[in-house]
Design a protein around this motif. Sequence first.
Motif, PDB file in Angstrom:
ATOM      1  N   PRO A 153       0.809  -1.223   0.000  1.00 32.94           N
ATOM      2  CA  PRO A 153       0.000   0.000   0.000  1.00 32.94           C
ATOM      3  C   PRO A 153       0.841   1.271   0.000  1.00 32.94           C
ATOM      4  O   PRO A 153       0.542   2.210  -0.750  1.00 32.94           O
ATOM      5  CB  PRO A 153      -0.815  -0.136   1.294  1.00 32.94           C
ATOM      6  CG  PRO A 153      -0.914  -1.613   1.526  1.00 32.94           C
ATOM      7  CD  PRO A 153       0.400  -2.165   1.054  1.00 32.94           C
ATOM      8  N   HIS A 154       1.900   1.307   0.807  1.00 33.60           N
ATOM      9  CA  HIS A 154       2.743   2.502   0.884  1.00 33.60           C
ATOM     10  C   HIS A 154       3.450   2.769  -0.441  1.00 33.60           C
ATOM     11  O   HIS A 154       3.514   3.913  -0.910  1.00 33.60           O
ATOM     12  CB  HIS A 154       3.769   2.355   2.005  1.00 33.60           C
ATOM     13  CG  HIS A 154       3.180   2.573   3.363  1.00 33.60           C
ATOM     14  ND1 HIS A 154       3.918   2.475   4.510  1.00 33.60           N
ATOM     15  CD2 HIS A 154       1.914   2.872   3.747  1.00 33.60           C
ATOM     16  CE1 HIS A 154       3.132   2.714   5.557  1.00 33.60           C
ATOM     17  NE2 HIS A 154       1.915   2.944   5.117  1.00 33.60           N
ATOM     18  N   THR A 155       3.974   1.721  -1.058  1.00 34.87           N
ATOM     19  CA  THR A 155       4.674   1.884  -2.336  1.00 34.87           C
ATOM     20  C   THR A 155       3.716   2.334  -3.425  1.00 34.87           C
ATOM     21  O   THR A 155       4.016   3.252  -4.208  1.00 34.87           O
ATOM     22  CB  THR A 155       5.351   0.574  -2.753  1.00 34.87           C
ATOM     23  OG1 THR A 155       6.270   0.159  -1.741  1.00 34.87           O
ATOM     24  CG2 THR A 155       6.099   0.749  -4.071  1.00 34.87           C
ATOM     25  N   GLY A 156       2.562   1.707  -3.497  1.00 31.90           N
ATOM     26  CA  GLY A 156       1.567   2.072  -4.500  1.00 31.90           C
ATOM     27  C   GLY A 156       1.102   3.506  -4.347  1.00 31.90           C
ATOM     28  O   GLY A 156       0.999   4.254  -5.326  1.00 31.90           O
ATOM     29  N   MET A 157       0.841   3.917  -3.100  1.00 33.23           N
ATOM     30  CA  MET A 157       0.405   5.282  -2.839  1.00 33.23           C
ATOM     31  C   MET A 157       1.493   6.285  -3.212  1.00 33.23           C
ATOM     32  O   MET A 157       1.219   7.328  -3.815  1.00 33.23           O
ATOM     33  CB  MET A 157       0.049   5.423  -1.362  1.00 33.23           C
ATOM     34  CG  MET A 157      -1.218   4.697  -0.952  1.00 33.23           C
ATOM     35  SD  MET A 157      -2.675   5.655  -1.377  1.00 33.23           S
ATOM     36  CE  MET A 157      -2.551   6.961  -0.174  1.00 33.23           C
ATOM     37  N   ALA A 158       2.740   5.963  -2.849  1.00 39.17           N
ATOM     38  CA  ALA A 158       3.848   6.877  -3.146  1.00 39.17           C
ATOM     39  C   ALA A 158       4.004   7.074  -4.652  1.00 39.17           C
ATOM     40  O   ALA A 158       4.208   8.200  -5.124  1.00 39.17           O
ATOM     41  CB  ALA A 158       5.146   6.337  -2.542  1.00 39.17           C
ATOM     42  N   LEU A 159       3.890   6.011  -5.414  1.00 38.39           N
ATOM     43  CA  LEU A 159       4.018   6.116  -6.873  1.00 38.39           C
ATOM     44  C   LEU A 159       2.874   6.940  -7.471  1.00 38.39           C
ATOM     45  O   LEU A 159       3.090   7.747  -8.377  1.00 38.39           O
ATOM     46  CB  LEU A 159       4.045   4.717  -7.494  1.00 38.39           C
ATOM     47  CG  LEU A 159       5.334   3.910  -7.263  1.00 38.39           C
ATOM     48  CD1 LEU A 159       5.178   2.500  -7.819  1.00 38.39           C
ATOM     49  CD2 LEU A 159       6.531   4.604  -7.906  1.00 38.39           C
ATOM     50  N   LEU A 160       1.668   6.751  -6.954  1.00 38.54           N
ATOM     51  CA  LEU A 160       0.528   7.514  -7.465  1.00 38.54           C
ATOM     52  C   LEU A 160       0.657   8.995  -7.122  1.00 38.54           C
ATOM     53  O   LEU A 160       0.287   9.855  -7.925  1.00 38.54           O
ATOM     54  CB  LEU A 160      -0.779   6.949  -6.902  1.00 38.54           C
ATOM     55  CG  LEU A 160      -1.186   5.570  -7.419  1.00 38.54           C
ATOM     56  CD1 LEU A 160      -2.512   5.138  -6.800  1.00 38.54           C
ATOM     57  CD2 LEU A 160      -1.296   5.559  -8.942  1.00 38.54           C
ATOM     58  N   VAL A 161       1.177   9.310  -5.950  1.00 38.54           N
ATOM     59  CA  VAL A 161       1.407  10.707  -5.583  1.00 38.54           C
ATOM     60  C   VAL A 161       2.424  11.340  -6.533  1.00 38.54           C
ATOM     61  O   VAL A 161       2.237  12.477  -6.998  1.00 38.54           O
ATOM     62  CB  VAL A 161       1.896  10.811  -4.124  1.00 38.54           C
ATOM     63  CG1 VAL A 161       2.426  12.219  -3.840  1.00 38.54           C
ATOM     64  CG2 VAL A 161       0.767  10.476  -3.161  1.00 38.54           C
ATOM     65  N   LEU A 162       3.491  10.609  -6.846  1.00 35.17           N
ATOM     66  CA  LEU A 162       4.492  11.120  -7.776  1.00 35.17           C
ATOM     67  C   LEU A 162       3.897  11.340  -9.161  1.00 35.17           C
ATOM     68  O   LEU A 162       4.194  12.340  -9.834  1.00 35.17           O
ATOM     69  CB  LEU A 162       5.676  10.148  -7.851  1.00 35.17           C
ATOM     70  CG  LEU A 162       6.566  10.068  -6.611  1.00 35.17           C
ATOM     71  CD1 LEU A 162       7.615   8.974  -6.784  1.00 35.17           C
ATOM     72  CD2 LEU A 162       7.240  11.409  -6.331  1.00 35.17           C
TER      73      LEU A 162
END
Length: 206
Positions: free
Chosen positions: A144-153
């Motif tokens: 979840p953290h990795t997916g969210m971080a990529l979407l924010v970028l």
Amino acid sequence: MLLQFLTAAGMLAVLTMIPGPDMAVVTKRAVSSGWQDGLRTVGGITVGLLLWGVLTVAGLAAVLAASATSYTLVKLAGAAYLVFLGIQALIHSRHLRAKAVGTHPDAPTGAAWRTGLVSNVFNPKIAVFYTGLLPTLAPSGLSPHTGMALLVLIHAALTAVWLGGYVMLLAKARVFFQKPAVRRAMDRVTGIVLIGFGLKVATTQP
């Protein structure tokens, strides 16, 4: 997973292109002070999104979105800032009556970056957007953290490209926008729009 990313990016692109307070703030800065200030404002907005992204990944944005008191305080601060910018634009339009406006924009100021940053940081809707929508778009094959971080970028990059392109489009028509009558009209319109967005932010619920 690639298909999920493309779907998420497409949805984020559509949401990015919907006119909102960010575009109004960028328009005000780009028209009044030139494309350099416009791009600085875009930079501030982008940094604001990244800050919200960090808070989201850390879980702090979810706390804000769930706290009625914190949400209201940030919401009112953001609304007041947008109204302030709107009034500032209306006052500037009145000053333009007393002086001729040349073909060159006003001198760029260091406040442009801060204007974009503050207008974005004090927008609690981003906290709700990031904590409410982004988790549903995050690819299932990542944490979840990795997916969210990529979407924010991705969202920050889309915002920078979209608003940056918009600023350069305004720059192409610089001579037109520097005409006194056009400058006054643009300041009035953006001022009213910013005040309208400020009032909308102040009265909306999470």
